[in-house]
Design a protein around this motif. Structure first.
Motif, short mmCIF file in Angstrom:
data_model
loop_
_atom_site.label_atom_id
_atom_site.label_comp_id
_atom_site.label_asym_id
_atom_site.label_seq_id
_atom_site.Cartn_x
_atom_site.Cartn_y
_atom_site.Cartn_z
N LEU A 42 -31.45 -45.37 -39.46
CA LEU A 42 -31.11 -44.35 -40.78
C LEU A 42 -29.63 -44.28 -40.35
CD1 LEU A 42 -34.01 -41.83 -41.17
CD2 LEU A 42 -33.30 -43.80 -42.48
N PHE A 118 -30.09 -45.01 -45.62
CA PHE A 118 -31.09 -44.25 -46.25
C PHE A 118 -30.74 -43.90 -47.76
CE2 PHE A 118 -28.49 -42.04 -43.12
CZ PHE A 118 -27.69 -41.18 -43.99
N LEU A 334 -39.82 -42.31 -44.62
CA LEU A 334 -38.89 -43.23 -44.11
C LEU A 334 -39.37 -43.25 -42.47
CD1 LEU A 334 -35.82 -41.46 -45.36
CD2 LEU A 334 -36.96 -43.47 -46.35
N ASP A 336 -38.41 -44.42 -38.69
CA ASP A 336 -37.34 -44.86 -38.07
C ASP A 336 -37.88 -44.69 -36.47
OD1 ASP A 336 -34.93 -46.04 -37.12
OD2 ASP A 336 -33.55 -44.48 -38.02
#
Ligand code: PMV
Length: 352
Positions: A42, A118, A334, A336
């Motif tokens: 990100l 992102f 998301l 990461d």
């Protein structure tokens, strides 16, 4: 004369002990030490090349060719803050480079292009990654010998730290995006700290993607009006010290407790400020309550927003991803991992 475009990438970071409140709002000096985990993917890319015309540096709302991510939609105030930081970089670069036996060079008007990996709609704060990437690209752009700058950036921790401290003047939390995976920020400097935890992932449960109602600049000021403010620096100091010990010991339960306590502390300051403001929503609470029922280790924290960061050992990433998706199929997640900080990318054509 350097001709090539410079391209830098800097990741976002997620604070476990938060930076909230400043002792100096011009230099962005914090009331308390903070400690974050640097992310890997990100991130923000910033590309700068010398413009062919014009007299002023400018931000061009286009993605640089071959660079991933989305062009951010910046407000006029956001654009001004970004360009003001580039102007600051221009005035500071000569002395900064000289400290490391390099020279600055006036490469002409800068044309700056930037993307975030992102999605804008994910509501992830991009100021840490964007000001870190702008600082690294900006100083590289102004170095007479960019190959030398590249080599020194790779081999000189002191240079990385000076760049981080310069980024801080644009956005405080960007100081923690130059190293990793765990970075402490005390006063004017940030540095990596020892940790023996297993490698970690951060799953960001995106419950809402609204624009922030209250900017972080305003939040840093307004928390001081809360009745809970007077003890905040001391509470943060205590947690910071405990967290440093927990990292060295590889003590994930303590890491998780501190993450949750400090996020609550910051959000309670927001909610008891005058006038009060709030980022936590019903959805935030539902996600937090669900996490506690899963029965596997996790650390949950919130940034200045409603989305929940679920930090888990990488070995349990798939399990957590699946459980969250089953329970909340409506929320994007998301995924990461911990990362190592800002980097200069290979030159995109021309000499370099
Ligand atoms: O860097 P700023 O001024 O946008 O401050 C952001 C601070 C928090 O993200 C809310 C907490 C932190 O330590 O990152």
């Amino acid at each position: 004369m350097p001709k090539e475009r410079v391209l830098a990438r800097a990741p976002s970071n997620i604070a476990i002990v938060k930076y909230m409140g400043k002792t100096d709002s011009t230099l962005n000096l914090p009331e308390n030490p903070s400690l974050s985990m640097t992310l890997a993917k990100l991130s923000t890319y910033v590309e700068i090349h010398a413009g062919k015309s014009g007299t002023q540096d400018r931000l061009v709302a286009e993605a640089p060719p071959g660079v991933p991510g989305e062009v951010p939609t910046l407000s006029p105030a956001g654009i001004e803050k970004f360009l003001a930081h580039f102007a600051r970089i221009r005035t500071r670069a000569p002395n900064l480079l000289r400290e490391f036996e390099m020279e600055a060079f006036d490469s002409g008007v800068g044309e700056i292009r930037t993307t975030n990996t992102f999605p804008h709609a994910a509501g992830i704060a991009s100021s840490a990654s964007s000001f870190a990437a702008l600082t690294l690209a900006g100083v590289a752009f102004l170095a007479r010998d960019r190959s030398l700058f590249r080599a020194k950036f790779a081999s000189t921790p002191g240079l990385r730290r000076r760049l981080a401290a310069l980024a801080r003047e644009g956005s405080g939390s960007s100081i923690r995006s130059f190293e990793g995976p765990f970075v402490a920020w005390e006063g004017s400097e940030a540095f990596s700290v020892e940790a023996t935890l297993p490698a970690l992932s951060d799953l960001v449960v995106v419950v809402a993607s609204r624009e922030k109602k209250v900017s972080s600049r305003e939040a840093h000021l307004r928390v001081r009006t809360s009745s809970a403010w007077s003890g905040r620096p001391a509470r943060a100091h205590t947690r910071y010290a405990e967290l440093r010990t927990a990292l060295v010991a590889g003590d994930f339960p303590t890491f998780a407790r501190i993450a949750e306590e400090d996020a609550n502390d910051m959000h309670q300051l927001f909610e008891t400020a005058e006038p009060a403001f709030s980022y936590r929503t019903k959805e935030t609470r539902q996600v937090m309550e669900f996490l506690a029922t899963v029965g596997a280790p996790y650390a949950a924290t919130l940034d200045a927003g409603p989305n929940v960061h679920v930090i888990v050992p990488q070995s349990a990433e798939l399990l957590w991803k699946r459980r969250i998706a089953e329970e909340f199929p409506q929320y994007p997640v998301l995924v990461d991992r911990q990362g190592t900080g800002a980097e200069l990318m290979a030159p995109l054509g021309g000499e370099g």
